[in-house]
Design a protein around this motif. Structure first.
Motif, mmCIF file in Angstrom:
data_model
loop_
_atom_site.group_PDB
_atom_site.id
_atom_site.type_symbol
_atom_site.label_atom_id
_atom_site.label_comp_id
_atom_site.label_asym_id
_atom_site.label_seq_id
_atom_site.Cartn_x
_atom_site.Cartn_y
_atom_site.Cartn_z
ATOM 1 N N UNK A 31 -0.767 8.255 6.201
ATOM 2 C CA UNK A 31 -0.463 8.127 7.773
ATOM 3 C C UNK A 31 -1.240 7.216 8.375
ATOM 4 N N UNK A 32 -1.963 6.133 7.569
ATOM 5 C CA UNK A 32 -2.653 5.179 8.166
ATOM 6 C C UNK A 32 -1.900 3.781 7.689
ATOM 7 N N UNK A 33 -2.063 2.726 8.084
ATOM 8 C CA UNK A 33 -1.483 1.335 7.663
ATOM 9 C C UNK A 33 -1.633 1.350 6.179
ATOM 10 N N UNK A 34 -0.743 0.794 5.288
ATOM 11 C CA UNK A 34 -0.934 0.747 3.913
ATOM 12 C C UNK A 34 -0.693 -0.766 3.574
ATOM 13 N N UNK A 35 -1.738 -1.430 2.649
ATOM 14 C CA UNK A 35 -1.267 -2.833 2.292
ATOM 15 C C UNK A 35 -0.905 -2.704 0.729
ATOM 16 N N UNK A 36 0.052 -3.119 0.532
ATOM 17 C CA UNK A 36 0.504 -3.566 -0.912
ATOM 18 C C UNK A 36 0.748 -4.875 -1.123
ATOM 19 N N UNK A 37 0.115 -5.678 -2.071
ATOM 20 C CA UNK A 37 0.290 -7.111 -2.213
ATOM 21 C C UNK A 37 -0.178 -7.735 -1.132
ATOM 22 N N UNK A 38 0.729 -8.433 -0.329
ATOM 23 C CA UNK A 38 0.141 -9.122 0.668
ATOM 24 C C UNK A 38 0.988 -8.589 1.789
#
Length: 241
Positions: free
Chosen positions: A193-200
């Motif tokens: 439920x929070x921002x997710x970073x995958x790769x860039x």
């Protein structure tokens, strides 16, 4: 001055007010809206009114979402779309019953003015959904993919985190920009439920259309602020649930 990116709002004006207050947004801040302003909760017309007014007061970059494009088809071309109606459009159609013809025309003009993407001086790309061309957004053949594509995010999710960017199998799309900010596919689908970073790739759609909160994030510091879950702010509505 901050650059703040805002995820999918889906008619949740109360949540938009909350994140603006919690992030202490000032007129010096640049706001980048990732699209999907409408469909879900009952205040889609008011969300558009709010953003149209906000654009007269500070720098706002407004990206086109797929739901915004569907609304434009309905408003401007009277195009009925049963699939859209079932995925949040019903609440929007009902909300527009009390909107004047003059305001509808303002909304049509706003929806037509939306950007397919924004690329800043730091090589940060902002796009609602993604892009598919391996040479970048300037070479995308089908503009609709900017607000419909899911392969960028799916590829980011499936990527081997140990693979280096110079590996021949590394997706070229991820090497073109320093950072890519998207919405479109809620991170609640992967239990977040929070921002997710995958790769860039940063996904800032935290499920506001459903039972998640709305998010605003500082792209430099990565600090973010969130509203209450929209299912609580609109407890007597179903949203897209």
């Amino acid at each position: 001055m901050r650059t703040l990116v805002i995820g999918d709002i889906h008619g949740g004006l109360r949540a938009l007010h909350q994140i603006m207050e919690r992030a202490k947004v000032t007129k010096k801040d640049t706001l980048i809206f990732l699209g999907d302003y409408v469909d879900g909760w009952s205040q889609s017309p008011q969300v558009l009114d709010f953003i149209i007014d906000l654009k007269t007061k500070q720098n706002c970059i407004c990206i086109r979402g797929n739901h915004d494009d569907l609304l434009l088809e309905w408003l401007d071309e009277s195009k009925d779309n049963l699939l859209w109606y079932k995925h949040g459009g019903e609440a929007t159609v009902l909300a527009y019953e009390s909107v004047s013809a003059e305001t509808k025309q303002k909304h049509i003009e706003f929806l037509k003015s939306l950007d397919n993407y924004h690329l800043d001086e730091q090589r940060r790309l902002y796009v609602h959904a993604g892009f598919t061309n391996m040479n970048g957004v300037d070479f995308e053949y089908f503009p609709g993919l900017f607000y419909w594509d899911r392969t960028l995010w799916e590829t980011a999710l499936a990527l081997d985190t140990t693979m280096k960017s110079d590996h021949p199998f590394y997706p070229k799309r991820f090497t073109l920009y320093d950072e890519i900010y998207i919405g479109h596919t809620p991170v609640t689908r992967i239990g977040e439920t929070t921002p997710v970073q995958k790769a860039n790739v940063w996904n800032v759609d935290t499920g506001a259309a459903f039972k998640g909160p709305l998010t605003i994030m500082d792209v430099d510091s990565k600090e973010f602020w969130q509203s209450e879950p929209l299912s609580q702010l609109y407890f007597d509505e179903k949203g897209r649930n």
